[in-house]
Motif scaffolding. Structure first.
Motif, mmCIF file in Angstrom:
data_model
loop_
_atom_site.group_PDB
_atom_site.id
_atom_site.type_symbol
_atom_site.label_atom_id
_atom_site.label_comp_id
_atom_site.label_asym_id
_atom_site.label_seq_id
_atom_site.Cartn_x
_atom_site.Cartn_y
_atom_site.Cartn_z
ATOM 1 N N HIS A 1 -19.865 -4.001 5.722
ATOM 2 C CA HIS A 1 -21.089 -3.234 5.967
ATOM 3 C C HIS A 1 -21.662 -2.530 4.744
ATOM 4 O O HIS A 1 -22.398 -1.573 4.898
ATOM 5 C CB HIS A 1 -20.881 -2.236 7.104
ATOM 6 N N GLN A 2 -21.380 -2.970 3.553
ATOM 7 C CA GLN A 2 -21.927 -2.337 2.353
ATOM 8 C C GLN A 2 -22.835 -3.312 1.594
ATOM 9 O O GLN A 2 -22.988 -3.218 0.390
ATOM 10 C CB GLN A 2 -20.779 -1.901 1.444
ATOM 11 N N MET A 3 -23.424 -4.264 2.303
ATOM 12 C CA MET A 3 -24.183 -5.332 1.667
ATOM 13 C C MET A 3 -25.327 -4.817 0.814
ATOM 14 O O MET A 3 -25.491 -5.233 -0.329
ATOM 15 C CB MET A 3 -24.704 -6.308 2.716
ATOM 16 N N ALA A 4 -26.127 -3.912 1.332
ATOM 17 C CA ALA A 4 -27.270 -3.400 0.583
ATOM 18 C C ALA A 4 -26.810 -2.671 -0.680
ATOM 19 O O ALA A 4 -27.436 -2.796 -1.737
ATOM 20 C CB ALA A 4 -28.111 -2.473 1.455
ATOM 21 N N ASP A 5 -25.710 -1.944 -0.576
ATOM 22 C CA ASP A 5 -25.184 -1.234 -1.745
ATOM 23 C C ASP A 5 -24.746 -2.206 -2.836
ATOM 24 O O ASP A 5 -24.976 -1.957 -4.020
ATOM 25 C CB ASP A 5 -24.004 -0.343 -1.344
ATOM 26 N N VAL A 6 -24.114 -3.305 -2.444
ATOM 27 C CA VAL A 6 -23.666 -4.308 -3.416
ATOM 28 C C VAL A 6 -24.872 -4.893 -4.136
ATOM 29 O O VAL A 6 -24.887 -5.010 -5.364
ATOM 30 C CB VAL A 6 -22.839 -5.420 -2.731
ATOM 31 N N ILE A 7 -25.894 -5.260 -3.391
ATOM 32 C CA ILE A 7 -27.085 -5.856 -3.991
ATOM 33 C C ILE A 7 -27.747 -4.884 -4.957
ATOM 34 O O ILE A 7 -28.116 -5.246 -6.076
ATOM 35 C CB ILE A 7 -28.068 -6.299 -2.889
ATOM 36 N N GLN A 8 -27.872 -3.642 -4.550
ATOM 37 C CA GLN A 8 -28.512 -2.640 -5.388
ATOM 38 C C GLN A 8 -27.702 -2.382 -6.658
ATOM 39 O O GLN A 8 -28.260 -2.237 -7.743
ATOM 40 C CB GLN A 8 -28.689 -1.350 -4.598
ATOM 41 N N MET A 9 -26.383 -2.311 -6.547
ATOM 42 C CA MET A 9 -25.518 -2.070 -7.703
ATOM 43 C C MET A 9 -25.617 -3.186 -8.725
ATOM 44 O O MET A 9 -25.564 -2.943 -9.923
ATOM 45 C CB MET A 9 -24.051 -1.971 -7.262
ATOM 46 N N ALA A 10 -25.730 -4.421 -8.254
ATOM 47 C CA ALA A 10 -25.630 -5.579 -9.128
ATOM 48 C C ALA A 10 -26.787 -5.673 -10.114
ATOM 49 O O ALA A 10 -26.578 -5.980 -11.286
ATOM 50 C CB ALA A 10 -25.540 -6.850 -8.299
ATOM 51 N N GLY A 11 -27.999 -5.478 -9.655
ATOM 52 C CA GLY A 11 -29.143 -5.596 -10.543
ATOM 53 C C GLY A 11 -29.375 -7.006 -11.053
ATOM 54 O O GLY A 11 -29.964 -7.201 -12.114
ATOM 55 N N CYS A 12 -28.880 -8.000 -10.320
ATOM 56 C CA CYS A 12 -29.026 -9.405 -10.684
ATOM 57 C C CYS A 12 -28.960 -10.212 -9.389
ATOM 58 O O CYS A 12 -28.665 -9.656 -8.333
ATOM 59 C CB CYS A 12 -27.917 -9.835 -11.649
ATOM 60 N N PRO A 13 -29.208 -11.521 -9.432
ATOM 61 C CA PRO A 13 -29.063 -12.316 -8.213
ATOM 62 C C PRO A 13 -27.638 -12.206 -7.640
ATOM 63 O O PRO A 13 -26.659 -12.169 -8.388
ATOM 64 C CB PRO A 13 -29.353 -13.746 -8.681
ATOM 65 N N VAL A 14 -27.560 -12.131 -6.307
ATOM 66 C CA VAL A 14 -26.279 -11.949 -5.616
ATOM 67 C C VAL A 14 -26.126 -13.023 -4.551
ATOM 68 O O VAL A 14 -27.054 -13.286 -3.782
ATOM 69 C CB VAL A 14 -26.195 -10.557 -4.952
ATOM 70 N N HIS A 15 -24.947 -13.644 -4.504
ATOM 71 C CA HIS A 15 -24.556 -14.541 -3.415
ATOM 72 C C HIS A 15 -23.399 -13.862 -2.702
ATOM 73 O O HIS A 15 -22.392 -13.528 -3.332
ATOM 74 C CB HIS A 15 -24.117 -15.908 -3.942
ATOM 75 N N MET A 16 -23.541 -13.655 -1.372
ATOM 76 C CA MET A 16 -22.493 -13.015 -0.580
ATOM 77 C C MET A 16 -22.297 -13.790 0.706
ATOM 78 O O MET A 16 -23.259 -14.262 1.306
ATOM 79 C CB MET A 16 -22.887 -11.587 -0.182
ATOM 80 N N ILE A 17 -21.054 -13.890 1.118
ATOM 81 C CA ILE A 17 -20.735 -14.509 2.398
ATOM 82 C C ILE A 17 -19.852 -13.560 3.200
ATOM 83 O O ILE A 17 -19.244 -12.641 2.652
ATOM 84 C CB ILE A 17 -20.070 -15.900 2.227
ATOM 85 N N ALA A 18 -19.801 -13.789 4.497
ATOM 86 C CA ALA A 18 -18.997 -12.952 5.384
ATOM 87 C C ALA A 18 -17.526 -13.351 5.315
ATOM 88 O O ALA A 18 -17.190 -14.530 5.205
ATOM 89 C CB ALA A 18 -19.495 -13.087 6.822
ATOM 90 N N GLY A 19 -16.668 -12.349 5.399
ATOM 91 C CA GLY A 19 -15.238 -12.579 5.506
ATOM 92 C C GLY A 19 -14.778 -12.316 6.931
ATOM 93 O O GLY A 19 -15.568 -11.992 7.812
ATOM 94 N N ASN A 20 -13.488 -12.424 7.167
ATOM 95 C CA ASN A 20 -12.953 -12.241 8.511
ATOM 96 C C ASN A 20 -13.036 -10.795 8.995
ATOM 97 O O ASN A 20 -12.867 -10.532 10.176
ATOM 98 C CB ASN A 20 -11.513 -12.761 8.600
#
Length: 159
Positions: free
Chosen positions: A37-56
């Motif tokens: 549940h921290q997806m938006a935070d990860v994207i904002q922190m990165a400052g670059c293109p982000v690829h994310m997938i769901a885990g278990n």
């Protein structure tokens, strides 16, 4: 091109922030699941293109379970890995990667860094940023670099 590859942050983003600072600038961030549940935070922190997938452990999120895309001339498949028996070995996930025509398969789940470079396939797991399970139990991640000719190299790094 420099790509930061992480997995299994489990709601704690402090080590991800540290890795981003140590590796900056990065051209892409790949997160292999169990973000929680921290997806938006990860994207904002990165400052670059982000690829994310769901885990278990990523319940009720809108992330895909798997994704395929290109990095340079490499066809990349990312999945958390829990559906492919990665806690036991990498044979099933490598077989599926070959069926998909992937050059690189990236996965998480085991919380242990892993890098296999075979003639036709690279299989990698950056380990866990939060709950490492390998000997020494240091948080780990990977850096993928494409040189001027587009050849990929990989390095496991520890915090």
């Amino acid at each position: 091109m420099k790509i930061l590859i992480v997995s299994d942050t489990h709601r704690y983003l402090g080590n991800l922030q540290t890795a981003l600072e140590e590796e900056e600038p990065v051209d892409m961030l790949i997160h292999l699941g169990d973000i929680e549940h921290q997806m938006a935070d990860v994207i904002q922190m990165a400052g670059c293109p982000v690829h994310m997938i769901a885990g278990n452990n990523d319940f009720l999120c809108n992330l895909p379970e798997e994704e395929e895309f290109e990095i340079g001339s490499y066809h990349v498949w990312i999945t958390h890995g829990h559906r492919y028996g990665v806690s036991f070995d990498t044979e099933e996930i490598k077989e599926e990667a070959r069926i998909l025509g992937a050059d690189i398969v990236m996965f998480g789940h085991t919380h242990r860094p892993h890098l296999e470079e075979e003639e036709d396939l690279i299989a990698l797991n950056p380990g866990s940023m939060t709950y490492p399970r390998q000997s020494g139990r240091q948080p780990s991640y990977m850096v993928m670099t494409l040189d001027k000719e587009g050849k990929a190299s990989f390095e496991i790094k520890y915090l």
